[in-house]
Scaffold this motif. Sequence first.
Motif, PDB file in Angstrom:
ATOM      1  N   ASP A   1       2.252  -2.103  -3.990  1.00 17.00           N
ATOM      2  CA  ASP A   1       1.166  -2.393  -3.053  1.00 17.00           C
ATOM      3  C   ASP A   1       1.247  -1.472  -1.833  1.00 17.00           C
ATOM      4  O   ASP A   1       0.248  -0.872  -1.418  1.00 17.00           O
ATOM      5  CB  ASP A   1       1.228  -3.861  -2.617  1.00 17.00           C
ATOM      6  N   ALA A   2       2.432  -1.331  -1.264  1.00 16.67           N
ATOM      7  CA  ALA A   2       2.608  -0.505  -0.057  1.00 16.67           C
ATOM      8  C   ALA A   2       2.324   0.970  -0.339  1.00 16.67           C
ATOM      9  O   ALA A   2       1.731   1.671   0.487  1.00 16.67           O
ATOM     10  CB  ALA A   2       4.021  -0.675   0.491  1.00 16.67           C
ATOM     11  N   ILE A   3       2.741   1.445  -1.519  1.00 15.25           N
ATOM     12  CA  ILE A   3       2.529   2.855  -1.868  1.00 15.25           C
ATOM     13  C   ILE A   3       1.037   3.162  -1.989  1.00 15.25           C
ATOM     14  O   ILE A   3       0.542   4.143  -1.420  1.00 15.25           O
ATOM     15  CB  ILE A   3       3.249   3.197  -3.183  1.00 15.25           C
ATOM     16  N   ILE A   4       0.299   2.316  -2.709  1.00 17.49           N
ATOM     17  CA  ILE A   4      -1.124   2.581  -2.915  1.00 17.49           C
ATOM     18  C   ILE A   4      -1.892   2.420  -1.609  1.00 17.49           C
ATOM     19  O   ILE A   4      -2.792   3.220  -1.305  1.00 17.49           O
ATOM     20  CB  ILE A   4      -1.693   1.677  -4.016  1.00 17.49           C
ATOM     21  N   ARG A   5      -1.539   1.424  -0.812  1.00 19.12           N
ATOM     22  CA  ARG A   5      -2.217   1.257   0.481  1.00 19.12           C
ATOM     23  C   ARG A   5      -1.898   2.426   1.418  1.00 19.12           C
ATOM     24  O   ARG A   5      -2.729   2.814   2.250  1.00 19.12           O
ATOM     25  CB  ARG A   5      -1.831  -0.075   1.120  1.00 19.12           C
ATOM     26  N   GLY A   6      -0.705   2.991   1.270  1.00 16.84           N
ATOM     27  CA  GLY A   6      -0.372   4.182   2.037  1.00 16.84           C
ATOM     28  C   GLY A   6      -1.291   5.338   1.663  1.00 16.84           C
ATOM     29  O   GLY A   6      -1.724   6.119   2.525  1.00 16.84           O
ATOM     30  N   GLY A   7      -1.619   5.435   0.379  1.00 17.83           N
ATOM     31  CA  GLY A   7      -2.554   6.457  -0.074  1.00 17.83           C
ATOM     32  C   GLY A   7      -3.955   6.223   0.467  1.00 17.83           C
ATOM     33  O   GLY A   7      -4.669   7.174   0.807  1.00 17.83           O
ATOM     34  N   LEU A   8      -4.345   4.955   0.573  1.00 16.16           N
ATOM     35  CA  LEU A   8      -5.662   4.633   1.122  1.00 16.16           C
ATOM     36  C   LEU A   8      -5.786   5.087   2.575  1.00 16.16           C
ATOM     37  O   LEU A   8      -6.860   5.524   3.007  1.00 16.16           O
ATOM     38  CB  LEU A   8      -5.909   3.127   1.016  1.00 16.16           C
ATOM     39  N   ARG A   9      -4.699   4.985   3.312  1.00 15.95           N
ATOM     40  CA  ARG A   9      -4.721   5.439   4.714  1.00 15.95           C
ATOM     41  C   ARG A   9      -4.638   6.958   4.815  1.00 15.95           C
ATOM     42  O   ARG A   9      -5.187   7.561   5.739  1.00 15.95           O
ATOM     43  CB  ARG A   9      -3.558   4.807   5.483  1.00 15.95           C
ATOM     44  N   ARG A  10      -3.963   7.553   3.853  1.00 18.71           N
ATOM     45  CA  ARG A  10      -3.700   8.992   3.910  1.00 18.71           C
ATOM     46  C   ARG A  10      -4.861   9.828   3.375  1.00 18.71           C
ATOM     47  O   ARG A  10      -5.150  10.903   3.898  1.00 18.71           O
ATOM     48  CB  ARG A  10      -2.428   9.276   3.101  1.00 18.71           C
TER      49      ARG A  10
END
Length: 242
Positions: A141-150
């Motif tokens: 979850d944290a990895i994909i949400r990090g991509g959403l911000r990036r």
Amino acid sequence: MVQQSEHIEIKFGDDDLPYEEEILRNPYSVKHWLRYVEHKKVAPKGVNIVYERALRQMPGSYKVCLSSTSRYWKLCPENAEEYVDFLTEIGRLDEAAQVLAKIVNDENVASQKGKSKHQLWNELCELISKNPDMIRSLNVDAIIRGGLRRYTDQLGHLWNSLANYYGRSGLFERARDIYEKAIQTVTTVRDFTQVFYSYAQFEELSLSKKMKEVANQANPTEDDDTDLEMRLSRFENLLKML
């Protein structure tokens, strides 16, 4: 069949031939040697011989990489993508995801295949979202949400990966919540289209599954009928968004 190679007696059978052919075609490929090693693990003596041949054949730092695959990233980061391919091929997906995550997060490591960080991030998201039962070391979850911000200009694929992860984990309501948030927040036609069709497929499969369950019941309950009507209504309302 027996061969002699610098005083090493090599014995191999028919099942070894594909690996031997790979080594002959590309004797300096770390991935081919590692694949051969993995194949020979069922025979301890055989795997030691393959290791020894690899260490004699490979130049420089590759020898150290081969001597301990756990040190591969630290010592041979330039070949990390090849290592990811190898780990994926043999089903060690958790380790593959760990290495791929390091490639994505290390700005000093460039893709040997010419891929952008965004392409690599998408590959990581696809790997971890499609295999939730095999990924244990990473916070998906944290990895994909990090991509959403990036990567704010290409959100559709990442939102779908996050919803797909929860759907494959059996958390269907969580997946639905993510689709709902995505379809309400994306701002480009491309992202909306990607999310919409993925969401529609998700709801269609949910509706189809419930219809089959009800059809196979001799006496469907009132709750079954209500649930089916709710799913049908939800699917119809989604289609109206087009």
